[in-house]
Enzyme design. Structure first.
Site, PDB file in Angstrom:
ATOM      1  N   ARG A 177       1.623 -42.114 -19.922  1.00 23.64           N
ATOM      2  CA  ARG A 177       1.927 -40.700 -19.641  1.00 23.64           C
ATOM      3  C   ARG A 177       3.425 -40.432 -19.727  1.00 23.64           C
ATOM      4  NH1 ARG A 177      -3.187 -37.924 -18.327  1.00 23.64           N
ATOM      5  NH2 ARG A 177      -4.410 -39.519 -19.294  1.00 23.64           N
ATOM      6  N   SER A 255      -5.644 -33.821 -15.051  1.00 23.64           N
ATOM      7  CA  SER A 255      -5.230 -34.724 -13.964  1.00 23.64           C
ATOM      8  C   SER A 255      -3.958 -34.188 -13.334  1.00 23.64           C
ATOM      9  CB  SER A 255      -4.927 -36.116 -14.510  1.00 23.64           C
ATOM     10  OG  SER A 255      -6.053 -36.704 -15.059  1.00 23.64           O
ATOM     11  N   GLU A 353       1.572 -35.192 -12.242  1.00 24.06           N
ATOM     12  CA  GLU A 353       1.635 -35.365 -13.696  1.00 24.06           C
ATOM     13  C   GLU A 353       2.124 -34.117 -14.437  1.00 24.06           C
ATOM     14  OE1 GLU A 353      -1.104 -37.650 -16.463  1.00 24.06           O
ATOM     15  OE2 GLU A 353      -1.689 -35.585 -16.691  1.00 24.06           O
TER      16      GLU A 353
HETATM   17  N1  EPU Z   1     -12.832 -41.720  -8.954  1.00 21.89           N
HETATM   18  C1  EPU Z   1     -13.318 -41.485  -7.696  1.00 21.89           C
HETATM   19  N2  EPU Z   1     -13.332 -40.194  -7.244  1.00 21.89           N
HETATM   20  C2  EPU Z   1     -12.896 -39.163  -8.003  1.00 21.89           C
HETATM   21  C3  EPU Z   1     -12.370 -39.388  -9.294  1.00 21.89           C
HETATM   22  C4  EPU Z   1     -12.354 -40.694  -9.751  1.00 21.89           C
HETATM   23  O1  EPU Z   1     -13.716 -42.401  -6.981  1.00 21.89           O
HETATM   24  O2  EPU Z   1     -12.966 -38.010  -7.524  1.00 21.89           O
HETATM   25  C5  EPU Z   1     -12.853 -43.078  -9.473  1.00 21.89           C
HETATM   26  C6  EPU Z   1     -13.908 -43.198 -10.580  1.00 21.89           C
HETATM   27  O3  EPU Z   1     -15.160 -43.466 -10.060  1.00 21.89           O
HETATM   28  C7  EPU Z   1     -13.375 -44.334 -11.424  1.00 21.89           C
HETATM   29  C8  EPU Z   1     -11.865 -44.214 -11.255  1.00 21.89           C
HETATM   30  O4  EPU Z   1     -11.636 -43.381 -10.133  1.00 21.89           O
HETATM   31  O5  EPU Z   1     -13.795 -45.559 -10.897  1.00 21.89           O
HETATM   32  C9  EPU Z   1     -11.174 -43.605 -12.464  1.00 21.89           C
HETATM   33  O6  EPU Z   1     -11.718 -42.313 -12.710  1.00 21.89           O
HETATM   34  P1  EPU Z   1     -11.895 -41.739 -14.200  1.00 21.89           P
HETATM   35  O7  EPU Z   1     -12.531 -42.735 -15.058  1.00 21.89           O
HETATM   36  O8  EPU Z   1     -12.520 -40.400 -14.060  1.00 21.89           O
HETATM   37  O9  EPU Z   1     -10.438 -41.613 -14.758  1.00 21.89           O
HETATM   38  P2  EPU Z   1      -9.065 -41.228 -14.066  1.00 21.89           P
HETATM   39  O10 EPU Z   1      -8.280 -42.478 -13.890  1.00 21.89           O
HETATM   40  O11 EPU Z   1      -9.331 -40.396 -12.883  1.00 21.89           O
HETATM   41  C10 EPU Z   1      -7.771 -40.962 -16.334  1.00 21.89           C
HETATM   42  C11 EPU Z   1      -6.890 -39.903 -16.961  1.00 21.89           C
HETATM   43  C12 EPU Z   1      -7.754 -38.742 -17.447  1.00 21.89           C
HETATM   44  C13 EPU Z   1      -8.712 -39.291 -18.486  1.00 21.89           C
HETATM   45  C14 EPU Z   1      -9.582 -40.380 -17.806  1.00 21.89           C
HETATM   46  C15 EPU Z   1     -10.514 -41.084 -18.764  1.00 21.89           C
HETATM   47  C16 EPU Z   1      -4.798 -40.167 -15.735  1.00 21.89           C
HETATM   48  C17 EPU Z   1      -3.856 -39.584 -14.724  1.00 21.89           C
HETATM   49  N3  EPU Z   1      -5.918 -39.464 -15.967  1.00 21.89           N
HETATM   50  O12 EPU Z   1      -8.381 -40.331 -15.199  1.00 21.89           O
HETATM   51  O13 EPU Z   1      -6.924 -37.785 -18.069  1.00 21.89           O
HETATM   52  O14 EPU Z   1      -9.551 -38.282 -19.013  1.00 21.89           O
HETATM   53  O15 EPU Z   1      -8.714 -41.415 -17.268  1.00 21.89           O
HETATM   54  O16 EPU Z   1      -9.799 -41.977 -19.558  1.00 21.89           O
HETATM   55  O17 EPU Z   1      -4.490 -41.203 -16.291  1.00 21.89           O
HETATM   56  C18 EPU Z   1      -5.897 -35.642 -17.973  1.00 21.89           C
HETATM   57  O18 EPU Z   1      -4.847 -36.181 -18.211  1.00 21.89           O
HETATM   58  O19 EPU Z   1      -5.964 -34.403 -17.810  1.00 21.89           O
HETATM   59  C19 EPU Z   1      -7.094 -36.431 -17.812  1.00 21.89           C
HETATM   60  C20 EPU Z   1      -8.231 -35.894 -17.463  1.00 21.89           C
END
Ligand code: EPU
Length: 370
Positions: A177, A255, A353
């Site tokens: 990022r 995010s 972010e």
């Molecule tokens: N999780 C929770 N509760 C929540 C949300 C997430 O427990 O409310 C847990 C999920 O179960 C999972 C972990 O957190 O085990 C990661 O969640 P997720 O796979 O949804 O991805 P993220 O790390 O929350 C990142 C990016 C997203 C991208 C997704 C998929 C960042 C800051 N965000 O989110 O990017 O779509 O991975 O690769 O790195 C964006 O930038 O707008 C965005 C959506």
């Protein structure tokens, strides 16, 4: 009023312009002046003559798709909006294609176009809102792919010296990022992005979370044994649509917090209290922790401080319940509440972010505005 340099006389320069509908968080914002750029030559003429002749010294602020910014109620700046269009095939072999994409192209439309053409690599980045020109700024990433994996170069205008530059992927200094464009704000206006995409239909990255299962289902519907890039793209569109709110229906800027990177020691000690904490190993004995998980565990999923509330299906996304009226101050209140709750519970400081834009057009990152 928007100033279109092809037609508008300089008399239109000092008009105020409502940007509330031009940021996906739908924050109330009025800017001093907005200049829409349809081609690169317009930027040259604006920089060499327009500002000089009118004697204005307002700061310049580049606004792309407005999907990763938090705008102030009054933006006392000249807002430059790159709206150049076009996708050009610049080279092609059996194994790869090189394309050059103008900054104003919608990112998701570009992903669909490339996959339909048989040009692969960007499919994991489907349904990310915004325009192509902003994609390198935060090195957009999702489902195991980051923009830097396929980017070859960026053509950008260096605002302080009024000069055009071609930056290689190395010059862009990409990180998670992060990029040189993010670290030196108010400096670059990106006009084109060059990509090298591959043509191997069997090469897909579908290992992240539910992607494999959903992509396999799509593949079977098409009579394929293995998911092709189009199947991965459709799977990712489905997955994102299920948990991420559509900004047109529920304003948000994706995010809201970065996934914090903490030491392995801190992670191990947290694991002793929270055995299901979600973390991904990083270089140098560090661990990237899922901020969405932290927020959910702190009891803040669907919470926050009205009108800025975390999404009930993905706690990492802050939504605006009062579109076009809520302000940056409302965001600051909700954001600071979440940051302090998380710090109290886990001793981790979340970093924001999206870009925080100050009234004078300067920008800030991290947990607070500048
Ligand atoms: N999780 C929770 N509760 C929540 C949300 C997430 O427990 O409310 C847990 C999920 O179960 C999972 C972990 O957190 O085990 C990661 O969640 P997720 O796979 O949804 O991805 P993220 O790390 O929350 C990142 C990016 C997203 C991208 C997704 C998929 C960042 C800051 N965000 O989110 O990017 O779509 O991975 O690769 O790195 C964006 O930038 O707008 C965005 C959506």
């Amino acid at each position: 009023m928007t100033t279109d340099l092809h037609h508008a006389p300089s008399a239109q320069y000092d008009c105020s312009h409502d940007l509330s509908h031009t940021n996906t968080m739908a924050l109330a914002c009025v800017a001093d002046t907005v200049v829409t750029l349809q081609d690169e030559a317009q930027l040259d003429s604006f920089m060499t003559s327009y500002v000089k002749n009118t004697g204005h010294n307002l700061p310049l602020f580049v606004l792309s798709g407005g999907s990763n910014v938090l705008l102030p109620t009054q933006l006392q700046a000249i807002v430059l909006r790159p709206q150049m269009h076009g996708i050009t095939l610049t080279d092609q072999t059996q194994d790869y294609v090189d394309i050059e994409v103008m900054a104003g192209e919608n990112w998701h439309d570009l992903v669909i176009h490339t996959v339909n053409q048989g040009w692969y690599g960007l499919e994991n980045l489907a349904l990310i809102p915004g325009l192509t020109g902003a994609a390198p700024v935060q090195n957009i990433g999702a489902y195991g792919v980051q923009l830097e994996d396929y980017l070859q170069y960026v053509r950008a205008y260096h605002l302080p010296t009024k000069t055009w530059h071609s930056l290689t992927a190395t010059d862009c200094e990409f990180g998670y990022r992060d990029s040189i464009f993010k670290r030196t704000p108010n400096t670059w206006l990106i006009s084109r992005v060059g990509f090298r995409l591959h043509t191997d239909e069997t090469k897909v990255l579908a290992s992240y979370g539910d992607v494999q299962t959903v992509a396999q289902r799509y593949a079977e519907q098409q009579g394929r044994m293995q998911p092709a890039p189009a199947d991965v793209m459709h799977a990712i569109i489905d997955i994102r649509q299920q948990k991420l709110p559509d900004p047109k229906q529920l304003p948000n800027c994706g995010s809201f917090f970065q996934n914090p990177i903490i030491s392995q020691n801190q992670f191990i000690s947290l694991q002793s209290n929270y055995s299901d904490i979600v973390g991904y190993p990083m270089p140098d004995s560090m661990v990237k922790v899922a901020a969405g998980w932290l927020i959910e565990q702190a009891g803040l999923k669907g919470g926050g401080i009205e009108p800025i509330v975390t999404h009930k299906k993905q706690a990492l996304v802050l939504t605006n319940h009062r579109p076009y009226q809520a302000t940056q101050d409302d965001v600051a209140i909700a954001q600071n509440h979440i940051i302090s709750c998380i710090y109290e519970k886990f001793a981790i400081t979340l970093a924001r972010e999206p870009v925080w834009v100050n009234t004078n057009g300067t920008v800030g990152y991290g947990e607070h505005g500048v």
